[in-house]
Design a protein around this motif. Structure first.
Motif, PDB file in Angstrom:
ATOM      1  N   GLN A 178       0.908  -1.114  -0.010  1.00  0.00           N
ATOM      2  CA  GLN A 178      -0.026  -0.043  -0.129  1.00  0.00           C
ATOM      3  C   GLN A 178       0.889   1.365  -0.022  1.00  0.00           C
ATOM      4  O   GLN A 178       0.463   2.047  -0.915  1.00  0.00           O
ATOM      5  CB  GLN A 178      -0.967  -0.176   1.201  1.00  0.00           C
ATOM      6  N   PRO A 179       1.918   1.392   1.022  1.00  0.00           N
ATOM      7  CA  PRO A 179       2.477   2.756   0.926  1.00  0.00           C
ATOM      8  C   PRO A 179       3.422   2.936  -0.358  1.00  0.00           C
ATOM      9  O   PRO A 179       3.496   3.978  -0.871  1.00  0.00           O
ATOM     10  CB  PRO A 179       3.521   2.695   2.081  1.00  0.00           C
ATOM     11  N   GLU A 180       3.957   1.864  -0.992  1.00  0.00           N
ATOM     12  CA  GLU A 180       4.650   1.861  -2.162  1.00  0.00           C
ATOM     13  C   GLU A 180       3.898   2.502  -3.158  1.00  0.00           C
ATOM     14  O   GLU A 180       4.130   3.408  -4.107  1.00  0.00           O
ATOM     15  CB  GLU A 180       5.178   0.541  -2.474  1.00  0.00           C
ATOM     16  N   ILE A 181       2.676   2.045  -3.508  1.00  0.00           N
ATOM     17  CA  ILE A 181       1.812   2.286  -4.524  1.00  0.00           C
ATOM     18  C   ILE A 181       1.087   3.665  -4.438  1.00  0.00           C
ATOM     19  O   ILE A 181       1.273   4.518  -5.497  1.00  0.00           O
ATOM     20  CB  ILE A 181       0.333   1.359  -4.686  1.00  0.00           C
ATOM     21  N   GLU A 215      -8.234  20.377 -12.906  1.00  0.00           N
ATOM     22  CA  GLU A 215      -8.679  20.365 -14.329  1.00  0.00           C
ATOM     23  C   GLU A 215      -9.148  18.634 -14.245  1.00  0.00           C
ATOM     24  O   GLU A 215      -9.980  18.263 -15.051  1.00  0.00           O
ATOM     25  CB  GLU A 215      -7.345  20.231 -15.046  1.00  0.00           C
ATOM     26  N   LYS A 216      -8.513  17.785 -13.454  1.00  0.00           N
ATOM     27  CA  LYS A 216      -8.922  16.394 -13.589  1.00  0.00           C
ATOM     28  C   LYS A 216      -9.069  15.999 -12.285  1.00  0.00           C
ATOM     29  O   LYS A 216      -8.488  16.254 -11.231  1.00  0.00           O
ATOM     30  CB  LYS A 216      -7.646  15.613 -14.440  1.00  0.00           C
ATOM     31  N   CYS A 217      -9.848  14.701 -12.272  1.00  0.00           N
ATOM     32  CA  CYS A 217     -10.094  14.112 -10.943  1.00  0.00           C
ATOM     33  C   CYS A 217      -9.666  12.529 -11.312  1.00  0.00           C
ATOM     34  O   CYS A 217      -9.938  11.926 -12.127  1.00  0.00           O
ATOM     35  CB  CYS A 217     -11.556  13.972 -10.518  1.00  0.00           C
ATOM     36  N   VAL A 218      -8.763  12.054 -10.322  1.00  0.00           N
ATOM     37  CA  VAL A 218      -7.988  10.804 -10.779  1.00  0.00           C
ATOM     38  C   VAL A 218      -8.284   9.709  -9.653  1.00  0.00           C
ATOM     39  O   VAL A 218      -8.112  10.081  -8.582  1.00  0.00           O
ATOM     40  CB  VAL A 218      -6.253  10.952 -10.842  1.00  0.00           C
ATOM     41  N   PHE A 219      -8.783   8.628 -10.316  1.00  0.00           N
ATOM     42  CA  PHE A 219      -9.181   7.680  -9.293  1.00  0.00           C
ATOM     43  C   PHE A 219      -7.980   6.227  -9.751  1.00  0.00           C
ATOM     44  O   PHE A 219      -7.907   6.098 -10.737  1.00  0.00           O
ATOM     45  CB  PHE A 219     -10.376   7.154  -9.477  1.00  0.00           C
ATOM     46  N   ALA A 220      -7.515   5.672  -8.701  1.00  0.00           N
ATOM     47  CA  ALA A 220      -6.385   4.746  -8.900  1.00  0.00           C
ATOM     48  C   ALA A 220      -6.315   3.735  -7.915  1.00  0.00           C
ATOM     49  O   ALA A 220      -6.663   4.054  -6.779  1.00  0.00           O
ATOM     50  CB  ALA A 220      -5.075   5.145  -9.149  1.00  0.00           C
ATOM     51  N   THR A 221      -6.768   2.233  -8.218  1.00  0.00           N
ATOM     52  CA  THR A 221      -6.986   1.204  -7.181  1.00  0.00           C
ATOM     53  C   THR A 221      -5.512   1.056  -6.450  1.00  0.00           C
ATOM     54  O   THR A 221      -4.455   1.209  -6.986  1.00  0.00           O
ATOM     55  CB  THR A 221      -7.419   0.098  -7.732  1.00  0.00           C
ATOM     56  N   VAL A 222      -5.562   0.589  -5.349  1.00  0.00           N
ATOM     57  CA  VAL A 222      -4.263   0.219  -4.464  1.00  0.00           C
ATOM     58  C   VAL A 222      -4.307  -1.477  -3.952  1.00  0.00           C
ATOM     59  O   VAL A 222      -5.146  -1.507  -3.377  1.00  0.00           O
ATOM     60  CB  VAL A 222      -4.414   1.345  -3.295  1.00  0.00           C
ATOM     61  N   ALA A 223      -3.369  -1.890  -4.290  1.00  0.00           N
ATOM     62  CA  ALA A 223      -3.055  -3.437  -4.006  1.00  0.00           C
ATOM     63  C   ALA A 223      -4.211  -4.476  -4.731  1.00  0.00           C
ATOM     64  O   ALA A 223      -4.295  -5.528  -4.054  1.00  0.00           O
ATOM     65  CB  ALA A 223      -3.151  -3.626  -2.499  1.00  0.00           C
ATOM     66  N   VAL A 224      -4.930  -4.216  -5.676  1.00  0.00           N
ATOM     67  CA  VAL A 224      -5.610  -5.081  -6.318  1.00  0.00           C
ATOM     68  C   VAL A 224      -4.789  -6.071  -7.068  1.00  0.00           C
ATOM     69  O   VAL A 224      -5.129  -7.357  -6.870  1.00  0.00           O
ATOM     70  CB  VAL A 224      -6.585  -4.533  -7.470  1.00  0.00           C
ATOM     71  N   SER A 225      -3.642  -5.979  -7.166  1.00  0.00           N
ATOM     72  CA  SER A 225      -2.646  -6.719  -7.967  1.00  0.00           C
ATOM     73  C   SER A 225      -1.920  -7.777  -6.898  1.00  0.00           C
ATOM     74  O   SER A 225      -1.237  -8.409  -7.510  1.00  0.00           O
ATOM     75  CB  SER A 225      -1.610  -5.871  -8.467  1.00  0.00           C
ATOM     76  N   LEU A 226      -2.434  -7.481  -5.689  1.00  0.00           N
ATOM     77  CA  LEU A 226      -1.777  -8.638  -4.547  1.00  0.00           C
ATOM     78  C   LEU A 226      -2.410  -9.975  -5.168  1.00  0.00           C
ATOM     79  O   LEU A 226      -1.859 -10.981  -5.011  1.00  0.00           O
ATOM     80  CB  LEU A 226      -2.280  -8.335  -3.432  1.00  0.00           C
TER      81      LEU A 226
END
Length: 366
Positions: A178-181, A215-226
């Motif tokens: 989590q902290p790395e991502i 200008e933009k709203c960014v969403f990005a998942t965290v640790a789904v790749s586990l």
């Protein structure tokens, strides 16, 4: 109790020795044994998964030919003599000595006896006459194939056991990842404004980074790749190219809190699709994405190919490869074209409009 007659003895009703539910997928693994043979099974909640089976061992002398008549009556057949390492039969399994280990994807499992692998049912079981690998099988039998010392599944089972063991330590895989991502996202997009925990009922943690920029709203998942996705190895020669994913989307700024929460909830739901439906998400796939922002753009295509999208480079737990896919909203008409002609038919046109893909008031490209 019902009985069927064989050449040598009555066949007892099979007894279930062990049952274990998958940690990720709607699948149950169980071991059944009667007085003649033992089998390992995976049974899915969904009809399209069905039931997969793998022979474990015969408990009495193996037949020369397949017991077709018994199979027609729903009786688990013994493996024929030519494929048995122990053609005279073996001792019955003792449930106290058995353990089921689910593979990391959650759609395959191994059965162990006193720590030694007896058999494995991988994701590709049930296709082209393949059922699974068994330690006590020789060659490619009708109901199992030989589990040789060189078989890759031995390493897969060992790696899986090590992965689950890592969750008993601190920091666990999520605590490390989590902290790395999050630090990576902060460097690429800026310090996040919000973070959502999007854990599932099974307790496997994951999160969602949100940055509401000017200008933009960014969403990005965290640790789904586990967790590696199910079924990828059935379609990719190198599964590591696509089996671990993170997802994100970029939308034009100006969203209300309700809209941000709505998008976050939709992304959370998409992250559950591979394991809930025993499938996988990859480049060019489409998903439903009906937000409270727009009635027009209620689908999305997953891609990393558009020039306007940030190129992401993430490394997963234990240096695994991570494929980052952007969720790009599309209209129903655009979605229909992709269904008929493939995703590239629309992706090329979306590439032409650049940053307009972030705007849910944009004109359609069909």
């Amino acid at each position: 109790m019902g009985f069927f007659k064989s050449n040598k003895s009555k066949i007892e009703e099979p007894k279930v020795l062990l049952t274990v539910r998958s940690h990720s997928c709607p699948i149950t693994a169980f071991v059944e044994q009667d007085n003649r043979t033992a089998y390992f099974y995976l049974q899915g909640d969904h009809e399209d998964f069905g039931v997969k089976s793998c022979w474990i061992r015969n408990l009495s002398e193996a037949p020369q030919e397949i017991e077709e008549k018994l199979m027609e009556q729903g009786v688990a057949p013994m493996l024929t003599r030519e494929f048995c390492k122990f053609p005279e039969g073996q001792e019955a399994l003792n449930e106290d000595n058995l353990e089921i280990i689910w593979l990391e994807e959650g759609d395959g499992a191994a059965l162990l006896e006193n720590g030694e692998i007896l058999c494995v049912i991988p994701s590709w079981s049930g296709s082209e006459g393949f059922h699974g690998y068994a330690r006590d099988c020789i060659g490619t039998g009708y109901f199992a194939w030989e589990l040789s010392e060189e078989n890759e599944m031995r390493k897969r089972v060992a790696d899986t056991a090590a992965f689950f063991e890592a969750w008993t330590k601190e920091p666990n895989p999520f605590g490390l990842q989590q902290p790395e991502i999050l630090n990576y996202y902060d460097e690429i997009f800026g310090q996040s404004d919000k973070y959502f925990a999007i854990d599932e009922p099974d307790g496997i943690p994951k999160g969602l980074y949100v940055l509401e920029g000017s200008e933009k709203c960014v969403f990005a998942t965290v640790a789904v790749s586990l967790r590696p996705q199910p079924k990828v190895e059935m379609y990719y020669e190198n599964p590591a190219q696509a089996n671990r994913i993170e997802l994100g989307t970029i939308l034009k700024s100006g969203l209300t809190n309700e809209q941000v929460n709505n998008v976050a909830s939709l992304i959370s739901g998409i992250t559950a699709i591979p394991w809930e439906y025993i499938t996988f998400l990859a480049e060019g796939h489409t998903v439903e994405f009906q937000t409270n922002i727009s009635e027009k753009y209620k689908y999305a295509v997953l891609t990393s190919k558009l020039k306007v999208l940030p190129k992401m480079s993430l490394t997963g737990f234990n240096n695994t490869n991570v494929c980052f896919l952007w969720i790009v909203p599309v209209s129903e008409r655009e979605w229909e074209v992709m269904k008929e002609s493939g995703s590239q038919a629309i992706l090329g046109k979306l590439d032409d409009i650049g940053e307009e893909i972030f705007n849910l008031d944009r004109e359609e490209v069909v």
